[in-house]
Design a protein around this motif. Structure first.
Motif, mmCIF file in Angstrom:
data_model
loop_
_atom_site.group_PDB
_atom_site.id
_atom_site.type_symbol
_atom_site.label_atom_id
_atom_site.label_comp_id
_atom_site.label_asym_id
_atom_site.label_seq_id
_atom_site.Cartn_x
_atom_site.Cartn_y
_atom_site.Cartn_z
ATOM 1 N N THR A 1 -0.164 -3.717 7.287
ATOM 2 C CA THR A 1 0.317 -2.641 6.415
ATOM 3 C C THR A 1 -0.846 -1.933 5.734
ATOM 4 O O THR A 1 -0.892 -0.701 5.655
ATOM 5 N N LEU B 1 -1.695 2.052 6.303
ATOM 6 C CA LEU B 1 -1.769 2.989 5.182
ATOM 7 C C LEU B 1 -3.158 3.601 5.070
ATOM 8 O O LEU B 1 -3.298 4.781 4.716
ATOM 9 N N LEU C 1 -3.976 7.542 5.122
ATOM 10 C CA LEU C 1 -4.762 8.177 4.062
ATOM 11 C C LEU C 1 -5.912 8.996 4.633
ATOM 12 O O LEU C 1 -6.203 10.102 4.152
ATOM 13 N N ALA D 1 1.187 13.166 -1.951
ATOM 14 C CA ALA D 1 1.435 12.049 -1.026
ATOM 15 C C ALA D 1 0.197 11.183 -0.886
ATOM 16 O O ALA D 1 0.275 9.947 -0.859
ATOM 17 N N THR D 2 -0.971 11.820 -0.812
ATOM 18 C CA THR D 2 -2.230 11.075 -0.704
ATOM 19 C C THR D 2 -2.448 10.196 -1.920
ATOM 20 O O THR D 2 -2.835 9.020 -1.797
ATOM 21 N N ILE E 1 0.151 7.173 -1.936
ATOM 22 C CA ILE E 1 -0.182 6.168 -0.919
ATOM 23 C C ILE E 1 -1.506 5.487 -1.254
ATOM 24 O O ILE E 1 -1.679 4.282 -1.009
ATOM 25 N N SER E 2 -2.444 6.224 -1.838
ATOM 26 C CA SER E 2 -3.733 5.638 -2.221
ATOM 27 C C SER E 2 -3.541 4.494 -3.200
ATOM 28 O O SER E 2 -4.093 3.394 -3.023
ATOM 29 N N ILE F 1 -0.791 2.795 -3.836
ATOM 30 C CA ILE F 1 -0.067 1.699 -3.176
ATOM 31 C C ILE F 1 -1.014 0.870 -2.317
ATOM 32 O O ILE F 1 -0.977 -0.374 -2.331
ATOM 33 N N ASN F 2 -1.884 1.550 -1.578
ATOM 34 C CA ASN F 2 -2.749 0.821 -0.642
ATOM 35 C C ASN F 2 -3.831 0.018 -1.357
ATOM 36 O O ASN F 2 -4.285 -1.004 -0.841
#
Length: 403
Positions: A277, A281, A285, A320-321, A324-325, A327-328
């Protein structure tokens, strides 16, 4: 005076004798079965010792591995060979001889093939024929005896040794301090020379990867968005906010790509580590970040008829970046936790503090800038239409959404 000097000299000699006798080396060690080995080595970590006799023609390796400092029976001890000859990582793929002291009787001795980093040293066959596997537990020392048959023409091997806690009868994860992290080396069975692990280079790459990505994707990207959304409300910040925004986001992308590259290399060297995962991601990114770079070159004038669509594209990809950043980054911490336990908890807490502070700043500026915008709208409504331009006072009458 002379008598005092004689007393001091005598005490010094006795101290030297005591320290010399108490400093254990493999050459001074003996075994209950009176067995002797051709070569021995004081291993550099975890107060351990390896004795061996190797017949290169037949491939028979007769070993005795001794680990001291085991003061209770709720500990396990293991010595292993990595048939892949990988020093980093040496654990995954290793073929282990395991011993667990028992409350009564001899220790339980068995073989275990280590397939992943979250192993619990389950009993099973290994890739080397093994005979005479036994273990002893005396004077807080566990000694493993065995004879292994190595492939023909083997002259050196990568071996690793560890100890750890036992819960019930199941081995648990060992510690991840420098001693346990460096308990591996390349051993020349013929000459007895070794090549030690050099500074735990994988840990260094892991730290570099984490810092680069947390700072770039996880901090600079949200900071750049905050600059663009809130500073441009202030007339005095125009056009400085734009250049700050571009500088921040461009720096985040450059540093982030470097971190992404180290992650790809780290992933290829980390067999057995579950990070699917996190890797997926990371690739997403990189793609989104690259799209944002294109947005800079494709930026349209504010009065262009297609500027609205560019705004939608830029804002959607940007937010969105950022999401997700963040989260990652936490996915990265989860991967570390599965691999090295809570060793990086301080780093995780520091990042939570930083991202929490940025979130608090964003909430404050959101409220503050809306107050400014509403005041401007109120002042505009009291002025004749079009006095200072169709978009209000100097174009700042409503919250700007264009970057």
């Amino acid at each position: 005076m002379a008598s005092m000097l004689r007393v001091v000299l005598a005490l010094s000699v006795l101290s030297c004798v005591f320290l010399t006798s108490s400093a254990q080396t493999c050459n001074s060690q003996t075994f209950t079965n009176n067995k002797r080995y051709a070569t021995c080595r004081d291993l550099p970590q975890l107060t351990s010792y390896l004795h061996w006799t190797y017949d290169q023609a037949s491939g028979n390796l007769d070993i005795a591995f001794r680990h001291t400092g085991i003061t209770s029976t709720d500990r396990w001890v293991a010595w292993a060979i990595n048939p892949n000859n990988k020093l980093d990582p040496a654990m995954v793929g290793a073929q282990a001889l395991v011993a667990i002291p028992q409350a009564s009787g001899s220790p339980r001795a068995y073989t275990s093939s280590i397939a992943s980093t979250n192993t619990q040293l389950q009993e099973g066959t290994i890739s080397y024929p093994v005979s005479g596997l036994t273990a002893t537990y005396q004077n807080n020392e566990v000694t493993i005896f065995a004879t292994l048959t190595l492939p023909n023409d083997t002259t050196s091997l990568v071996h690793v040794w560890q100890d750890g806690p036992v819960s019930g009868s199941t081995p648990q994860e060992h510690r991840h301090d420098s001693g346990h992290g460096s308990s591996k080396e390349v051993l020349d069975l013929v000459s007895g020379t070794t090549q030690a692990a050099s500074g735990n280079s994988r840990a260094t790459r892991r730290n570099t990867h984490g810092v680069l990505n947390a700072v770039s994707w996880g901090i600079l990207m949200p900071t750049g968005a905050i600059i663009a959304r809130y500073l441009k409300v202030f007339k005095s910040a125009d056009p400085a906010w734009f250049y700050l925004h571009v500088t921040c986001q461009a720096s985040a992308y450059i540093v982030g790509v470097a971190g992404w590259g180290t992650g790809l290399k780290l992933g290829s060297d980390s067999e057995g580590v579950e990070y699917d995962t996190h890797r997926t991601l990371g690739i997403i990114l990189f793609c989104l970040g690259t799209l944002q770079v294109f947005a800079l070159f494709l930026r349209l004038n504010k009065d262009h008829k297609h500027r609205f669509y560019w705004n939608v594209y830029h804002h959607a990809v940007g937010y969105a970046t950022i999401i997700i950043s963040i989260i990652n980054v936490f996915k990265g911490f989860d991967t570390l936790e599965n691999y090295v336990g809570d060793r990086y908890n301080d780093w995780k807490h520091a990042y939570i503090g930083i991202i929490g502070a940025l979130g608090g700043i964003a909430v404050f500026l959101e409220a503050f800038t809306w107050i400014i915008v509403l005041k401007r709208r109120k002042s505009e409504s009291k002025m004749p239409h079009g006095v200072n331009g169709a978009n209000g006072v100097n174009g700042y009458g409503s919250r700007p959404q264009q970057v």
